[in-house]
Design a protein around this motif. Structure first.
Motif, mmCIF file in Angstrom:
data_model
loop_
_atom_site.group_PDB
_atom_site.id
_atom_site.type_symbol
_atom_site.label_atom_id
_atom_site.label_comp_id
_atom_site.label_asym_id
_atom_site.label_seq_id
_atom_site.Cartn_x
_atom_site.Cartn_y
_atom_site.Cartn_z
ATOM 1 N N THR A 208 0.808 -1.224 0.000
ATOM 2 C CA THR A 208 0.000 0.000 0.000
ATOM 3 C C THR A 208 0.840 1.272 0.000
ATOM 4 O OG1 THR A 208 -0.255 -0.388 2.383
ATOM 5 C CG2 THR A 208 -2.128 -0.925 0.973
ATOM 6 N N GLU A 235 -6.570 0.624 6.029
ATOM 7 C CA GLU A 235 -6.288 0.558 4.587
ATOM 8 C C GLU A 235 -5.276 -0.533 4.273
ATOM 9 O OE1 GLU A 235 -3.374 3.066 1.599
ATOM 10 O OE2 GLU A 235 -4.325 4.104 3.267
ATOM 11 N N THR A 239 -6.805 -3.593 2.132
ATOM 12 C CA THR A 239 -6.431 -3.551 0.720
ATOM 13 C C THR A 239 -5.602 -4.772 0.346
ATOM 14 O OG1 THR A 239 -6.396 -1.134 0.858
ATOM 15 C CG2 THR A 239 -5.434 -2.124 -1.106
ATOM 16 N N GLU A 287 -12.768 2.578 8.326
ATOM 17 C CA GLU A 287 -12.162 2.763 7.003
ATOM 18 C C GLU A 287 -13.043 2.160 5.915
ATOM 19 O OE1 GLU A 287 -8.683 4.213 4.833
ATOM 20 O OE2 GLU A 287 -9.527 4.526 6.829
ATOM 21 N N VAL A 289 -12.959 0.927 1.942
ATOM 22 C CA VAL A 289 -12.055 0.520 0.857
ATOM 23 C C VAL A 289 -12.897 -0.010 -0.302
ATOM 24 C CG1 VAL A 289 -10.235 -1.088 0.144
ATOM 25 C CG2 VAL A 289 -10.147 -0.036 2.412
ATOM 26 N N ASN A 385 -9.771 4.459 -1.140
ATOM 27 C CA ASN A 385 -10.133 4.327 0.272
ATOM 28 C C ASN A 385 -10.292 5.682 0.925
ATOM 29 O OD1 ASN A 385 -7.714 5.213 1.747
ATOM 30 N ND2 ASN A 385 -6.711 3.432 0.866
#
Length: 426
Positions: A208, A235, A239, A287, A289, A385
């Motif tokens: 990331t 994230e 992710t 969060e 995403v 995100n």
């Protein structure tokens, strides 16, 4: 990570684009390194061809009376050593190129405004009007301490500076905000609730974009012969669910909502926001995403940003939306919107969410792909995100915007079912 083909074919164009982020791409150094790679590849190929040709002589030498060992030694004398050295050199140069690519930020979108810092960010829109108080407003620290549920001195005793202890109704309000955010995004916006580890490995952080550049911002935990890192944001683990995966087209878009604590060393930020809960080593976020087809990522950013805004609208908290300029844009982002909530105690808007489109930058690092049914070939996903929202900063905003002259705090109507239908705390 940038596409190496794009960098090779248009290095000048890449350099100009990266200037918007304040990054100086050394074109000549890249060209020199890439030329060395090409030369090393050619030398390796030539030696492979030479070895293949020499190998054919081994049988002839054996027929002439030499033993297999003597024949190989005579025919291949020195070639294997040269080939091994050449391959090692080619791998070393390729690794240097890979390391260089990992250090280059993402190219900003053409719509990203020019600018050097947050002062150059461009306001897109505002929502709500800051409340006019007929008494002297306090900041969240004074409001929370007066209620008796926010304690920074106790946190400092337990751990250190930039931590908080919450108790009673304030702790309950913090939890209520988390539940309200999750339920809204899951029930109203179609996200799948996702639970992930709070520690990750280095591969996830490279995927990331936090590593290798931002290691000093992370909390690193040695474990056996390796190490883990506390997550700076959900994230990272969320992710990386798609790392080294190929998703079917009918699985897209992937939409995940995840509540986690976040841990940041805040390296280089000492002296900034040392009072209260604005900048802490440990805080919580919900969060959002999304992973989408490339052609859908621009719209996905608008959608995800709108989902984060809906939380503030439901809580009736005034805010503004800004587009980050090039100089304030994050390392991995191509475009970012910041949502800034109004804090009466500071008499200013403060960031409560950043929503970013990374295009294929993270996906290339992670090899996160989808299979295009038209070509039946895997292609890179686009990742998006944003915070929906930072829970602690939302708590700050509620305490400050809903404070009463008598020291109590009114509870936003949307939150009352999550806190025993209380209308006030304190």
């Amino acid at each position: 990570m940038l596409d190496i083909r794009r960098v090779r074919e248009n290095p000048e164009e890449v350099a100009v684009a990266l200037k918007k982020k304040g990054y100086d791409f050394d074109i000549e150094s890249f060209k020199s390194l890439d030329a060395k790679r090409k030369q090393a590849d050619v030398e390796s190929q030539n030696l492979q061809a030479e070895k293949k040709k020499a190998s054919k002589q081994v049988g002839m030498l054996i027929k002439e009376g030499l033993s297999p060992e003597e024949a190989k030694k005579k025919a291949l004398s020195g070639i294997d050593d040269k080939l091994e050295a050449s391959v090692a050199q080619a791998k070393e140069i390729q690794q240097q190129i890979q390391d260089l690519l990992l250090s280059i930020p993402n190219i900003p979108d053409s719509e990203v405004p020019e600018g050097s810092d947050e002062e150059d960010n461009v306001e897109v829109r505002t929502w709500g009007d800051p409340k006019a108080f007929d008494f002297e407003v306090k900041d969240h620290v004074d409001v929370g301490q007066a209620i008796g549920g926010l304690d920074f001195e106790l946190a400092a005793k337990i751990t250190g500076s930039r931590f908080a202890v919450m108790r009673g109704d304030i702790a309950r309000l913090h939890r209520a905000l988390t539940q309200f955010m999750l339920n809204t995004h899951i029930d109203d916006h179609g996200y799948t609730e996702t639970y992930v580890p709070y520690m990750v490995n280095a591969d996830s952080l490279r995927g990331t974009g936090q590593l290798p550049k931002f290691e000093e911002d992370l909390f690193k935990i040695p474990f056996n012969d390796s190490c883990y890192y506390l997550i700076p944001t959900a994230e990272v683990p969320v992710t990386n669910i798609a790392r080294d995966e190929i998703l079917d087209a009918n699985e897209l878009p992937v939409k995940m909502a995840c509540h986690t604590p976040c841990f940041r060393s805040e390296a280089g930020s000492y002296g900034r926001d040392t009072r209260g809960m604005i900048r802490q080593h440990q805080f919580e976020k919900v969060e959002l995403v999304q992973m989408v087809k490339p052609e859908d990522s621009d719209q996905a950013l608008e959608e995800l940003t709108g989902h984060a805004e809906k939380i503030l609208q439901a809580l009736e908290l005034p805010y503004r939306l800004v587009t980050l300029c090039g100089g304030d844009l994050g390392f991995s982002a191509a475009k970012t919107y910041d949502i800034e909530v109004w804090l009466p105690g500071q008499q200013k808007f403060r960031e409560i969410s950043s929503c970013s489109n990374f295009r294929d930058y993270q996906a290339r690092r992670m090899q996160a792909r989808w299979r295009n049914p038209e070509t039946n070939k895997p292609e890179l996903l686009h990742t998006i995100n944003g915070s929906g929202l930072a829970v602690g900063r939302t708590l700050v905003a509620v305490l400050e915007n809903y404070q009463q002259e008598d020291g109590r705090v009114a509870i936003p109507k949307a939150l009352q079912p999550y806190i025993g239908n209380k209308e006030y705390i304190g």
